[in-house]
Design a protein around this motif. Structure first.
Motif, PDB file in Angstrom:
ATOM      1  N   UNK A   1       0.750  -1.245  -0.055  1.00 37.10           N
ATOM      2  CA  UNK A   1       0.030   0.027   0.035  1.00 37.10           C
ATOM      3  C   UNK A   1       0.959   1.197   0.128  1.00 37.10           C
ATOM      4  N   UNK A   2       1.743   1.463   0.800  1.00 36.71           N
ATOM      5  CA  UNK A   2       2.564   2.443   1.162  1.00 36.71           C
ATOM      6  C   UNK A   2       3.991   2.225   1.024  1.00 36.71           C
ATOM      7  N   UNK A   3       4.745   3.301   0.607  1.00 34.81           N
ATOM      8  CA  UNK A   3       6.410   3.311   0.278  1.00 34.81           C
ATOM      9  C   UNK A   3       6.841   4.440   1.009  1.00 34.81           C
ATOM     10  N   UNK A   4       8.000   4.437   1.121  1.00 33.41           N
ATOM     11  CA  UNK A   4       8.946   5.545   1.683  1.00 33.41           C
ATOM     12  C   UNK A   4       9.863   5.809   0.399  1.00 33.41           C
ATOM     13  N   UNK A   5      10.149   7.198   0.001  1.00 32.01           N
ATOM     14  CA  UNK A   5      11.013   7.475  -1.090  1.00 32.01           C
ATOM     15  C   UNK A   5      11.825   8.646  -0.598  1.00 32.01           C
ATOM     16  N   UNK A   6      12.713   9.053  -1.592  1.00 31.36           N
ATOM     17  CA  UNK A   6      13.425  10.073  -1.257  1.00 31.36           C
ATOM     18  C   UNK A   6      14.497  10.223  -2.734  1.00 31.36           C
ATOM     19  N   UNK A   7      15.346  11.186  -2.783  1.00 30.85           N
ATOM     20  CA  UNK A   7      16.101  11.352  -3.889  1.00 30.85           C
ATOM     21  C   UNK A   7      17.524  10.636  -3.807  1.00 30.85           C
ATOM     22  N   UNK A   8      18.158  10.369  -4.953  1.00 30.73           N
ATOM     23  CA  UNK A   8      19.465   9.870  -5.203  1.00 30.73           C
ATOM     24  C   UNK A   8      20.416  10.625  -4.414  1.00 30.73           C
ATOM     25  N   UNK A   9      20.374  12.032  -4.654  1.00 29.28           N
ATOM     26  CA  UNK A   9      21.245  12.861  -4.193  1.00 29.28           C
ATOM     27  C   UNK A   9      21.153  13.043  -2.654  1.00 29.28           C
ATOM     28  N   UNK A  10      20.019  13.176  -2.065  1.00 30.70           N
ATOM     29  CA  UNK A  10      20.084  13.041  -0.565  1.00 30.70           C
ATOM     30  C   UNK A  10      20.595  11.777  -0.152  1.00 30.70           C
ATOM     31  N   UNK A  11      20.383  10.640  -0.499  1.00 35.54           N
ATOM     32  CA  UNK A  11      21.277   9.450  -0.032  1.00 35.54           C
ATOM     33  C   UNK A  11      22.447   9.483  -0.238  1.00 35.54           C
ATOM     34  N   UNK A  12      23.251   9.887  -1.398  1.00 39.61           N
ATOM     35  CA  UNK A  12      24.510   9.941  -1.495  1.00 39.61           C
ATOM     36  C   UNK A  12      25.191  10.863  -0.698  1.00 39.61           C
ATOM     37  N   UNK A  13      24.413  12.092  -0.583  1.00 38.32           N
ATOM     38  CA  UNK A  13      25.087  13.243   0.378  1.00 38.32           C
ATOM     39  C   UNK A  13      25.042  12.841   1.881  1.00 38.32           C
ATOM     40  N   UNK A  14      24.093  12.139   2.321  1.00 42.95           N
ATOM     41  CA  UNK A  14      23.672  11.808   3.662  1.00 42.95           C
ATOM     42  C   UNK A  14      23.803  10.208   4.026  1.00 42.95           C
ATOM     43  N   UNK A  15      24.939   9.581   3.676  1.00 38.16           N
ATOM     44  CA  UNK A  15      24.812   8.100   3.754  1.00 38.16           C
ATOM     45  C   UNK A  15      24.662   7.783   5.327  1.00 38.16           C
ATOM     46  N   UNK A  16      25.065   8.475   6.383  1.00 42.33           N
ATOM     47  CA  UNK A  16      25.010   7.823   7.535  1.00 42.33           C
ATOM     48  C   UNK A  16      23.413   8.185   7.934  1.00 42.33           C
ATOM     49  N   UNK A  17      22.988   9.315   7.587  1.00 43.19           N
ATOM     50  CA  UNK A  17      21.295   9.690   8.115  1.00 43.19           C
ATOM     51  C   UNK A  17      20.454   8.783   7.296  1.00 43.19           C
ATOM     52  N   UNK A  18      20.932   8.322   6.020  1.00 44.63           N
ATOM     53  CA  UNK A  18      19.988   7.315   5.152  1.00 44.63           C
ATOM     54  C   UNK A  18      20.028   6.054   5.966  1.00 44.63           C
ATOM     55  N   UNK A  19      21.319   5.615   6.382  1.00 44.22           N
ATOM     56  CA  UNK A  19      21.375   4.291   7.179  1.00 44.22           C
ATOM     57  C   UNK A  19      20.692   4.393   8.311  1.00 44.22           C
ATOM     58  N   UNK A  20      20.668   5.342   9.130  1.00 42.95           N
ATOM     59  CA  UNK A  20      19.818   5.689  10.367  1.00 42.95           C
ATOM     60  C   UNK A  20      18.464   5.611   9.933  1.00 42.95           C
ATOM     61  N   UNK A  21      17.794   6.176   8.992  1.00 46.10           N
ATOM     62  CA  UNK A  21      16.713   5.939   8.633  1.00 46.10           C
ATOM     63  C   UNK A  21      16.213   4.642   8.468  1.00 46.10           C
ATOM     64  N   UNK A  22      16.878   3.790   7.779  1.00 37.73           N
ATOM     65  CA  UNK A  22      16.560   2.398   7.462  1.00 37.73           C
ATOM     66  C   UNK A  22      16.524   1.534   8.497  1.00 37.73           C
ATOM     67  N   UNK A  23      17.458   1.786   9.634  1.00 34.82           N
ATOM     68  CA  UNK A  23      17.542   0.919  10.628  1.00 34.82           C
ATOM     69  C   UNK A  23      16.281   1.078  11.696  1.00 34.82           C
ATOM     70  N   UNK A  24      16.036   2.679  11.787  1.00 37.04           N
ATOM     71  CA  UNK A  24      14.872   3.115  12.734  1.00 37.04           C
ATOM     72  C   UNK A  24      13.694   2.616  12.045  1.00 37.04           C
ATOM     73  N   UNK A  25      13.660   2.517  10.702  1.00 38.98           N
ATOM     74  CA  UNK A  25      12.241   2.016  10.339  1.00 38.98           C
ATOM     75  C   UNK A  25      12.053   0.512  10.436  1.00 38.98           C
ATOM     76  N   UNK A  26      13.259  -0.215  10.233  1.00 38.75           N
ATOM     77  CA  UNK A  26      13.226  -1.575  10.616  1.00 38.75           C
ATOM     78  C   UNK A  26      12.906  -1.960  12.029  1.00 38.75           C
ATOM     79  N   UNK A  27      13.509  -1.220  12.919  1.00 41.83           N
ATOM     80  CA  UNK A  27      13.068  -1.179  14.459  1.00 41.83           C
ATOM     81  C   UNK A  27      11.557  -1.011  14.509  1.00 41.83           C
TER      82      UNK A  27
END
Length: 335
Positions: free
Chosen positions: A228-254
């Motif tokens: 039903x639902x998805x989370x999305x972002x831009x490639x630039x944000x992911x590449x410029x903020x690798x630690x924040x991106x990784x933190x988001x994925x880990x937080x969502x998984x928890x």
């Protein structure tokens, strides 16, 4: 002097080479969600501070997370494109459309699926048993005309019922309304809205009222469970903020793990955080429905994508769902 100049050149070259790597990640992250129980993982992240927790684990001590609530995917996509939003969330329809339109620019991709949930088309019109029974006197409320996942599902159902060339046959009957307003309009019985294509928990709350019946489930249209639902972002944000991106994925998984581990507490939390008027038992029953699953695995996304490409909404058809999502979820058994 020569040695000093040589040292300066070496240091300058080092700064040039490693400068981008040392660039600080953003200090504030803006995340958006919508209304409804399907956004419970994001509600967990917001209210339990899970994003900040995992950011600290990545070495980011003071991350400011700003949360906002939208009523549809369209305005959220506009905010993401303008740079006023970092993580968007919504239905597969708005996500797939933005993925297609930004492939050669900001390159939006999926971070994770949020859930698999059936979407119900309910009506208070006693003459409507199937979608073939709708007439010009009926009006169908849904989040966003033509682009919301409900609108796309209705088009798919129309294609199955009336023939592929008539996929838009019911579009003139649809009206854009947020879930809460759509439910209120349907249950009032006073206005033009005679049907509502919505999501949990609103569809179940509607069916609990006398005179309301289900006409269609998205699982019937898709032939089984679907994202039903998805989370999305831009490639630039992911590449410029690798630690924040990784933190988001880990937080969502928890967050997903916490919900699935204790659904009664999840029901209590949903009512506490959403301020909606319902009972814990009702919400718990919804969460316990075997058709409802909180999962990061994309399911039947390609069926939506194939349809959108066939009718011309998407110019490009991805080879697989993995082409639309970042690598962090590629190990999952998606479809």
């Amino acid at each position: 002097m020569k040695s000093q100049r040589l040292l300066f050149v070496v240091l300058a070259a080092a700064l040039f080479a490693f400068g981008p790597l040392a660039k600080a990640e953003v200090g504030e992250v803006r995340v958006a969600k919508q209304l409804g129980i399907s956004y419970l993982p994001l509600m967990y992240m917001e209210n339990l501070g899970l994003f900040e927790k995992h950011a600290k684990a990545q070495g980011i001590a003071e991350l400011k997370v700003t949360w906002s609530t939208f009523t549809g995917g369209g305005p959220m996509n506009d905010a993401l494109i303008s740079g006023n939003l970092h993580f968007a969330s919504g239905g597969v329809g708005p996500f797939a459309t933005l993925w297609d339109r930004t492939r050669s620019s900001i390159a939006v991709k999926g971070v994770t699926a949020m859930n698999s949930m059936p979407l119900y088309l309910n009506t208070r019109n006693p003459n409507v048993k199937t979608i073939k029974d709708f007439t010009s006197k009926d009006k169908i409320a849904l989040p966003s005309v033509k682009v919301s996942i409900q609108a796309v599902t209705l088009q798919m159902a129309a294609a199955q019922a009336f023939g592929e060339e008539n996929y838009a046959k019911l579009d003139p009957l649809t009206v854009s309304m947020g879930h809460v307003d759509g439910m209120a309009a349907l249950l009032s019985g006073a206005g033009e809205i005679t049907a509502h294509f919505t999501s949990p928990p609103y569809q179940y709350q509607e069916l609990a009222q006398p005179g309301v019946r289900r006409v269609l489930s998205s699982y019937e249209v898709l032939g089984g469970p679907a994202t039903f639902n998805v989370v999305w972002t831009t490639t630039k944000f992911r590449e410029s903020n690798p630690k924040i991106y990784k933190a988001f994925v880990a937080a969502f998984e928890e967050a997903v793990e916490l919900i699935n581990k204790d659904k009664r507490t999840a029901a209590e939390n949903y009512l506490k955080w959403s301020k909606e008027k319902d009972t814990v038992e009702n919400i718990f029953q919804i969460l316990s429905d075997p058709e409802i699953e909180y999962t990061m695995t994309p399911k039947n996304v390609m069926k939506y994508v194939d349809f959108l490409h066939k009718v011309g909404t998407l110019k490009v058809k991805p080879a697989s769902w993995k082409e639309m999502f970042f690598p962090e979820v590629h190990h999952l058994p998606g479809s």
